[in-house]
Structure formats: structure tokens, C-alpha cells
Design a protein around this motif. Structure first.
Motif, mmCIF file in Angstrom:
data_model
loop_
_atom_site.group_PDB
_atom_site.id
_atom_site.type_symbol
_atom_site.label_atom_id
_atom_site.label_comp_id
_atom_site.label_asym_id
_atom_site.label_seq_id
_atom_site.Cartn_x
_atom_site.Cartn_y
_atom_site.Cartn_z
ATOM 1 N N ALA A 135 3.098 55.375 2.726
ATOM 2 C CA ALA A 135 2.448 54.205 3.297
ATOM 3 C C ALA A 135 2.689 52.972 2.439
ATOM 4 O O ALA A 135 2.960 51.880 2.939
ATOM 5 C CB ALA A 135 0.951 54.457 3.435
ATOM 6 N N LEU A 136 2.626 53.169 1.125
ATOM 7 C CA LEU A 136 2.846 52.063 0.200
ATOM 8 C C LEU A 136 4.267 51.527 0.345
ATOM 9 O O LEU A 136 4.497 50.314 0.399
ATOM 10 C CB LEU A 136 2.608 52.559 -1.234
ATOM 11 N N LEU A 137 5.224 52.443 0.443
ATOM 12 C CA LEU A 137 6.623 52.038 0.613
ATOM 13 C C LEU A 137 6.779 51.203 1.886
ATOM 14 O O LEU A 137 7.455 50.180 1.893
ATOM 15 C CB LEU A 137 7.525 53.267 0.695
ATOM 16 N N GLY A 138 6.131 51.678 2.948
ATOM 17 C CA GLY A 138 6.217 50.965 4.217
ATOM 18 C C GLY A 138 5.710 49.543 4.091
ATOM 19 O O GLY A 138 6.286 48.604 4.636
ATOM 20 N N GLN A 139 4.621 49.402 3.336
ATOM 21 C CA GLN A 139 4.037 48.079 3.164
ATOM 22 C C GLN A 139 4.946 47.175 2.335
ATOM 23 O O GLN A 139 5.053 45.981 2.589
ATOM 24 C CB GLN A 139 2.695 48.228 2.450
ATOM 25 N N ALA A 140 5.602 47.777 1.333
ATOM 26 C CA ALA A 140 6.368 46.975 0.389
ATOM 27 C C ALA A 140 7.760 46.610 0.913
ATOM 28 O O ALA A 140 8.389 45.671 0.451
ATOM 29 C CB ALA A 140 6.493 47.738 -0.931
ATOM 30 N N MET A 141 8.266 47.368 1.883
ATOM 31 C CA MET A 141 9.647 47.180 2.311
ATOM 32 C C MET A 141 9.802 45.948 3.198
ATOM 33 O O MET A 141 9.125 45.831 4.199
ATOM 34 C CB MET A 141 10.093 48.417 3.074
ATOM 35 N N PRO A 142 10.711 45.018 2.833
ATOM 36 C CA PRO A 142 10.923 43.858 3.712
ATOM 37 C C PRO A 142 11.568 44.335 5.015
ATOM 38 O O PRO A 142 12.488 45.144 4.988
ATOM 39 C CB PRO A 142 11.892 42.977 2.923
ATOM 40 N N SER A 143 11.100 43.815 6.152
ATOM 41 C CA SER A 143 11.554 44.382 7.421
ATOM 42 C C SER A 143 13.025 44.039 7.713
ATOM 43 O O SER A 143 13.730 44.841 8.304
ATOM 44 C CB SER A 143 10.640 43.949 8.558
ATOM 45 N N PHE A 144 13.492 42.864 7.252
ATOM 46 C CA PHE A 144 14.909 42.547 7.547
ATOM 47 C C PHE A 144 15.826 43.520 6.817
ATOM 48 O O PHE A 144 16.840 43.964 7.329
ATOM 49 C CB PHE A 144 15.236 41.095 7.164
ATOM 50 N N TRP A 145 15.394 43.897 5.582
ATOM 51 C CA TRP A 145 16.201 44.824 4.792
ATOM 52 C C TRP A 145 16.215 46.211 5.450
ATOM 53 O O TRP A 145 17.249 46.828 5.632
ATOM 54 C CB TRP A 145 15.620 44.901 3.374
ATOM 55 N N LEU A 146 15.038 46.670 5.836
ATOM 56 C CA LEU A 146 14.950 47.976 6.496
ATOM 57 C C LEU A 146 15.786 47.962 7.778
ATOM 58 O O LEU A 146 16.490 48.925 8.095
ATOM 59 C CB LEU A 146 13.482 48.303 6.820
ATOM 60 N N GLY A 147 15.710 46.827 8.506
ATOM 61 C CA GLY A 147 16.485 46.702 9.731
ATOM 62 C C GLY A 147 17.981 46.868 9.466
ATOM 63 O O GLY A 147 18.674 47.627 10.156
ATOM 64 N N LEU A 148 18.455 46.203 8.407
ATOM 65 C CA LEU A 148 19.881 46.283 8.087
ATOM 66 C C LEU A 148 20.276 47.697 7.657
ATOM 67 O O LEU A 148 21.318 48.215 8.057
ATOM 68 C CB LEU A 148 20.228 45.278 6.988
ATOM 69 N N VAL A 149 19.404 48.322 6.853
ATOM 70 C CA VAL A 149 19.687 49.693 6.400
ATOM 71 C C VAL A 149 19.789 50.640 7.594
ATOM 72 O O VAL A 149 20.707 51.457 7.689
ATOM 73 C CB VAL A 149 18.588 50.178 5.416
ATOM 74 N N LEU A 150 18.841 50.492 8.531
ATOM 75 C CA LEU A 150 18.874 51.350 9.715
ATOM 76 C C LEU A 150 20.147 51.110 10.523
ATOM 77 O O LEU A 150 20.777 52.039 11.022
ATOM 78 C CB LEU A 150 17.642 51.098 10.591
ATOM 79 N N MET A 151 20.524 49.839 10.663
ATOM 80 C CA MET A 151 21.740 49.521 11.418
ATOM 81 C C MET A 151 22.949 50.207 10.804
ATOM 82 O O MET A 151 23.794 50.766 11.499
ATOM 83 C CB MET A 151 21.976 48.003 11.418
ATOM 84 N N ILE A 152 23.009 50.158 9.456
ATOM 85 C CA ILE A 152 24.161 50.735 8.772
ATOM 86 C C ILE A 152 24.168 52.259 8.918
ATOM 87 O O ILE A 152 25.205 52.860 9.229
ATOM 88 C CB ILE A 152 24.155 50.338 7.271
ATOM 89 N N THR A 153 22.984 52.888 8.709
ATOM 90 C CA THR A 153 22.963 54.355 8.747
ATOM 91 C C THR A 153 22.977 54.887 10.182
ATOM 92 O O THR A 153 23.916 55.556 10.594
ATOM 93 C CB THR A 153 21.729 54.900 8.008
ATOM 94 N N LEU A 154 21.913 54.575 10.940
ATOM 95 C CA LEU A 154 21.795 55.139 12.290
ATOM 96 C C LEU A 154 22.829 54.567 13.248
ATOM 97 O O LEU A 154 23.310 55.240 14.155
ATOM 98 C CB LEU A 154 20.397 54.889 12.862
#
Lengths: 305, 327
Positions: A135-154
Motif C-alpha cells: 500500500a505504501l509503495l502504491g501511495q509513493a509511486m508517481p502515476s506517470f512513471w508507473l504508466g510508462l513502466v506498464l506500457m513498456i512491460t505489458l
């Protein structure tokens, strides 16, 4: 119950009326609209012409009343920048925003509720701690970064999901996950603390003394009482997702209302800004009203007072 | 009468603190046993231990813990839940918070029946209505659809009692059921419990610190102190010949019309129940006892003061204050 409903509706209407006033006032506080519409190379005469053409030369109260009157019928005027009707601009984008918000909230609830309940049942254990860290990780993660990571992986490496656009339901999964990530921590923590409180209460001891099954004790007796704050915060989260998903809409090239708001603010397209602000505020109010009503269904004490 | 509940050398501890230290008690069918003692002496914990309702951080051990011949020590949560609400039921001290605020009285009562006996919801509701009438609640059919917040404390406790009776239990444990109620309501609830116990042939374990209650309802009494049962006797016998210094102290605290002279000082026991660790030995009461000597620090054997009357003290039966102080 009827009185409760009437009171809540009245409050909701008052909130909408206040927002209406503020939405109008805010656009007039940002400097002379005629100058910004006319552009940087306009002469004084051009500006004056714009002022008359857009009705900006008339007294402010009159402009306000006229705007309110038309807004009440769904007519928000012509966009200065897009050269289209504001209502059409918004209604074209609304389905995308709603789809994104609903997918986001569904994913968030599907993850946060079970994890919150498990966390509460195993309070203080390693499972509980591991869930808190997630939960803490979710709160701390910037959404644009997570978005880019997901785009690259998935998207790129695994090729499971499309990267951008709005062609099919699959297009909404990745942005939905990213949106959900920011909503999960609050929902999870409220579920956990609500369940811990409920499980420690006297009526749960009674339920155990009645020999009820663990399933009934946790899901029927405890969860119902823990649900209220979760319902309230879920409504607020959905409001955030509908109005505040500009970053995610940009990253995934979803042209929803959030993106429209950002564009119209940067272009000083004040009829659009006003309409978007008003619309989002009304949606927010409606969501809160919905949450209040749902809570009244869940808790008989609310209906009585 | 046959033995329904037997508890021998029950030990309950929460981490390093012992709440119950070797308590023993037995209850026959149709009998009312009052468990008395001041706050913190382990009465409630004993009851919760019997029901298997202790908190997760508690550990329980016993030389014997049987209900109708069945050993409860080996039963898991699932096995216990089949007995609870069905053959053994419990009501609590806090009627205001013991019912779930989100469900109607009827649905909370019906679910006990549906869980243990099955059948239709309508049949369970009919049973609930019948029992609400039995606990003397007016217009029971209407109460079924009400929520707990619409009822007074006394009514809620009646609902709790009715709910406990849904499956015709053999044992009813009542943990200070009248303490949180108004005095007038207390008397009504007590009268109700007494009548139900007689009519239904219930075995009742009634926890109380009110000796007036004990005198009215108890067949037998177990006096608890610091996690031990320090004296057990038939009720009349206990009031006539209290033997343990603690029991005598407790009785001296109660004014009896005609026995205690007007204006005479009431008794009190100085100090509070000590928190004892697992390593403690000897008599737990010795720090507050007027008769204590060095011998009280050693092992104390259970002594008999007559048929069905035993106590945990080195003093002889019928000792007099001061006279028995010599070792």
C-alpha cells in the motif's frame, strides 16, 4: 428516510449553486478575457471588437445571469479555441472519462477490499505488514512513471495490452490499473482499520457466542459495519478519477474530460473551463450524495437521525 | 441431577499475566451456580474460557473441561461453534453494544436458529417472536423489525436473553447481565432469568459481584479471588458459615437489614486484587488478609467445611478472627 433524502438533496443543490458562482468568478479573475482572446498581436481596436462580440462589455451580473440561464438548459456556449459547442466537446469526452473512472475504481476495490480484510484478520502478522508495504509503495509511486513502466512491460515486451488510444475495452485496462494504484492505499487502510474496530466490538463477541460461522462473522457482521467510511472514500476517489486523471489521460492518449480541462485552461478558453468545472463539481456532489444514501441503507441509525 | 459442566484446574494467561490460576467448578443440569468476586478476579475470563471465546492472545489449559461428558479441550473453533448458541449460550454485561446495530432484532435472532437447526426463515422468525413474548417484551411481532438503537438497555438485554434461548440451550452463562441497567430494570431482568431457569430447566452460570443477587437466585456459589475459586458451597451454607477470610470480608461489605446495626460501620477489604504472574505460590489473598502468617506463603491445601462446602485456606472451619492466627 424521506426527510433525510430531502435534506441531502437540498445540501447538494446549494453546493452546486455555490460552485456555479465560483466557476464564473474564477474565469473573470484571470485578467482581461478580451485581451487574451484577441491574441498577442491584436490592436486596441481589435480587442474592443472582441469585447463587444463576446458580450464582455456588459455588466458582470448580467453576464452571470445570462450564463446561468443558458447553463441550466445545457447550453454552455461556443468554445473560443475549439470552435465547437462546449456541450458537444464535453459529451464527446465524458464516456471515455467515465469508462476510465469505473475501471479504475473497480480494480481498486477488487484489490483493496480483500487485502484490507485479510490484513485486519491477521493484524500484526507478516501478511499484514507485507500488505501495508504494498500500500505504501502504491501511495509513493508517481502515476506517470508507473504508466510508462506498464506500457513498456505489458505493452511492448509482453504485448498483452494496447499502449494508447480508446478503441476497445482493453485500452482502459492499463490506465485503469494506474488510476487504481493511487486509490488502493486509502481504501485498503480504511477497510483494514474499520474491520479491526468492528472485529473487536461486543456484537462480534455476541456473533461468536451464537456459534455463527467465521464467514458470517467476518462478511456479514463485521464488514457491514466497516463499510461506511469505505463507501464515502470510494465516492471521493471516483470523483478524483473522473476529474483529476489529466496525467494518465495524457500518458495513455485518452482524450477525456481531464485532458479537455487542461487544454482549455492553458488556452484561456473560459466557456469550456467554466463548464468543465461546473460539471465535475456536480458529479462530485452527486457521488457524495450517492455515498450518503448508500450509507443510510447500510446503517439504520443514519436513517433515523 | 447429572453433571453438565466440569472445570478442573483451569489456567488462563495473557502473556506473562495469569488471569485464572487453577479454578475448578462444576455445574449440574437445572442448577444455578453463582460465580462471585470483585472486579479483575477472573470471573468473566473463566466464563469466556468455557465458551471458547477468549481473545487470540490468551492461552488456556485445564486438567478437565467437559460439557455433558464431551471434552472441550480437544475441540477446534468449528466444533465449539456447533455447541455455542446451540447447547451453551451466553449473555453479556453490555446490552447497549452487544447487538449488531446494522441488523434487525428479528434477523439477529433468526440466524441462530438457521445456523444450528436449519429450517425456514419464517419458522425461525416465529420462534423469535414466541421467545420475545416469553421474555415479556410487549408487541413482539413489531419488535422483530426494529433495530437495536430503537430499544432501551433493558429491552436489548431481554432480546439478548431471548436470542440465547433460540435453540433451547442446556447451559446459559450470564456475565453480570444486570450491572449496566437501571435498578428497577435490574430486578425485572433478574426475576426473568430466575423464572426462565426454572421453567426451562436451564443450568445457569451467573457471574455477579452483587451478593443480594446471589442470595435470591443461587443454588450454589463459587467465590473467586485472584484467579482461584477460594470457596464453594450451597448458597444457604455459604451465607450461614462463610469460611475463607475473603468470603467473610465480602459478606461484611453487605448491609443486612436487622443484622447490621443502624450506624455501624460496613466492612471493606483494603487494597485491590493483585496481578499475579505464573510463578506465584501460596495464598493470593495473604497481602490483604488480617489472619495471614508466614505459612500462607506455602502451598495451601483445599479443606472441607462440610458436605459440598470446601475452601482454600489453612484456617480451620469455624475459625474466629485473631484466634486462628497462630501457625
Amino acid at each position: 428516510m424521506l426527510e433525510f433524502l430531502a435534506r441531502r438533496l437540498l445540501v447538494a443543490l446549494l453546493v452546486c449553486a455555490t460552485v456555479l458562482t465560483f466557476a464564473f468568478a474564477l474565469t473573470r479573475l484571470g485578467g482581461d478575457l478580451a485581451i487574451s482572446i484577441a491574441g498577442p498581436n491584436a490592436t486596441a481596436a481589435d480587442i474592443e471588437q472582441v469585447r463587444v462580440a463576446y458580450g464582455l462589455d456588459r455588466p458582470l451580473p448580467l453576464q452571470f445571469l445570462e450564463w446561468v440561464g443558458r447553463a441550466a438548459t445545457g447550453d454552455f456556449g461556443q468554445s473560443y479555441f475549439f470552435k465547437e459547442k462546449v456541450s458537444k466537446l464535453i459529451f464527446d469526452r465524458l464516456p471515455i472519462t467515465f469508462a476510465l473512472g469505473l475501471v479504475g475504481l473497480s480494480i481498486a476495490l477488487a484489490v483493496a477490499l480483500p487485502l484490507g480484510i485479510v490484513s485486519a484478520l491477521r493484524e500484526g502478522s507478516w501478511t499484514d505488514r507485507a500488505i501495508s508495504i504494498v500500500a505504501l509503495l502504491g501511495q509513493a509511486m508517481p502515476s506517470f512513471w508507473l504508466g510508462l513502466v506498464l506500457m513498456i512491460t505489458l505493452g511492448l515486451h509482453l504485448g498483452w495490452l494496447p499502449i494508447s488510444g480508446t478503441g476497445s475495452w482493453e485500452h482502459f485496462v492499463m490506465p485503469g490499473i494506474v488510476l487504481a494504484f493511487s486509490a488502493i492505499p486509502a481504501l485498503l487502510r480504511l477497510t483494514r482499520s474499520g474491520m479491526i474496530d468492528a472485529l473487536a466490538s461486543d456484537y462480534i463477541r455476541t456473533a461468536r457466542a451464537k456459534g455463527l460461522s467465521r464467514r458470517s462473522i467476518v462478511l456479514k457482521h463485521a464488514a457491514r459495519n466497516a463499510a461506511m467510511p469505505v463507501v464515502s472514500i470510494a465516492a471521493v476517489q471516483l470523483g478524483f478519477m473522473l476529474g483529476g486523471s489529466i496525467v494518465i489521460e495524457t500518458v495513455f492518449a485518452l482524450h477525456g474530460v481531464g485532458f479537455l480541462a487542461w487544454e482549455s485552461i492553458s488556452k484561456n478558453d473560459f466557456p469550456t473551463v467554466q463548464a468543465v468545472v461546473l460539471l465535475l463539481a456536480c458529479i462530485y456532489t452527486l457521488l457524495t450524495l450517492g455515498a450518503d444514501l448508500l450509507n443510510a441503507v447500510l446503517d439504520p441509525r443514519l436513517r433515523a437521525s | 441431577m447429572s453433571r453438565l459442566l466440569e472445570v478442573e484446574a483451569l489456567e488462563v494467561s495473557f502473556g506473562a499475566a495469569s488471569a485464572v490460576r487453577g479454578a475448578s467448578l462444576a455445574l449440574d443440569r437445572g442448577e444455578t451456580l453463582c460465580l462471585v468476586g470483585e472486579s479483575g478476579c477472573g470471573k468473566s475470563v473463566t466464563a469466556l474460557a468455557v465458551m471458547g471465546l477468549l481473545a487470540r492472545n490468551a492461552s488456556r489449559g485445564a486438567a478437565r473441561l467437559s460439557f455433558d461428558g464431551q471434552d472441550l479441550r480437544g475441540l477446534d473453533e468449528r466444533g465449539m461453534s456447533r455447541l455455542r448458541g446451540n447447547r451453551m449460550a451466553m449473555i453479556f454485561q453490555e446490552p447497549m453494544t452487544s447487538l449488531n446495530p446494522a441488523y434487525t432484532v428479528g434477523s439477529q435472532m433468526a440466524e441462530v436458529m438457521l445456523r444450528h437447526r436449519g429450517g425456514t426463515r419464517a419458522a425461525a422468525m416465529a420462534r423469535a417472536e414466541d421467545l420475545l413474548g416469553r421474555v415479556r417484551i410487549t408487541s413482539p411481532a413489531m419488535r422483530l423489525g426494529q433495530y437495536p438503537h430503537q430499544l432501551s438497555g433493558g429491552l436489548r438485554q431481554r432480546v439478548m436473553i431471548a436470542m440465547a434461548l433460540m435453540c433451547d440451550p442446556e447451559l446459559l452463562i450470564a456475565d453480570e447481565p444486570t450491572t449496566a441497567l437501571d435498578v428497577t430494570v435490574q430486578a425485572q431482568i433478574l426475576r426473568l432469568l430466575l423464572d426462565l431457569q426454572k421453567d426451562l430447566g436451564l443450568a445457569m452460570l451467573l457471574i455477579t459481584h452483587d451478593l443480594g443477587v446471589v442470595a435470591r437466585v443461587a443454588h450454589r456459589v463459587a467465590v473467586m479471588y485472584a484467579g482461584e475459586v477460594v470457596e464453594t458451597a450451597a448458597a444457604a451454607d455459604l451465607f450461614a458459615r462463610p469460611t475463607h477470610p475473603y468470603t467473610r470480608g465480602l459478606l461484611a461489605c453487605v448491609p443486612v437489614p436487622g443484622k447490621v446495626a443502624r450506624g455501624a460501620a460496613l466492612g471493606s477489604i483494603a487494597g485491590v486484587v493483585p496481578r499475579l504472574g505464573p510463578g506465584f505460590s501460596g495464598c493470593g489473598f495473604r497481602d490483604r488478609c488480617g489472619e495471614a502468617t508466614a505459612a500462607c506463603g506455602g502451598t495451601i491445601a483445599r479443606a472441607s467445611a462440610g458436605e459440598g462446602h470446601d475452601y482454600l485456606c489453612r484456617l480451620p472451619p469455624g475459625w474466629r478472627a485473631g484466634a486462628g492466627a497462630a501457625p
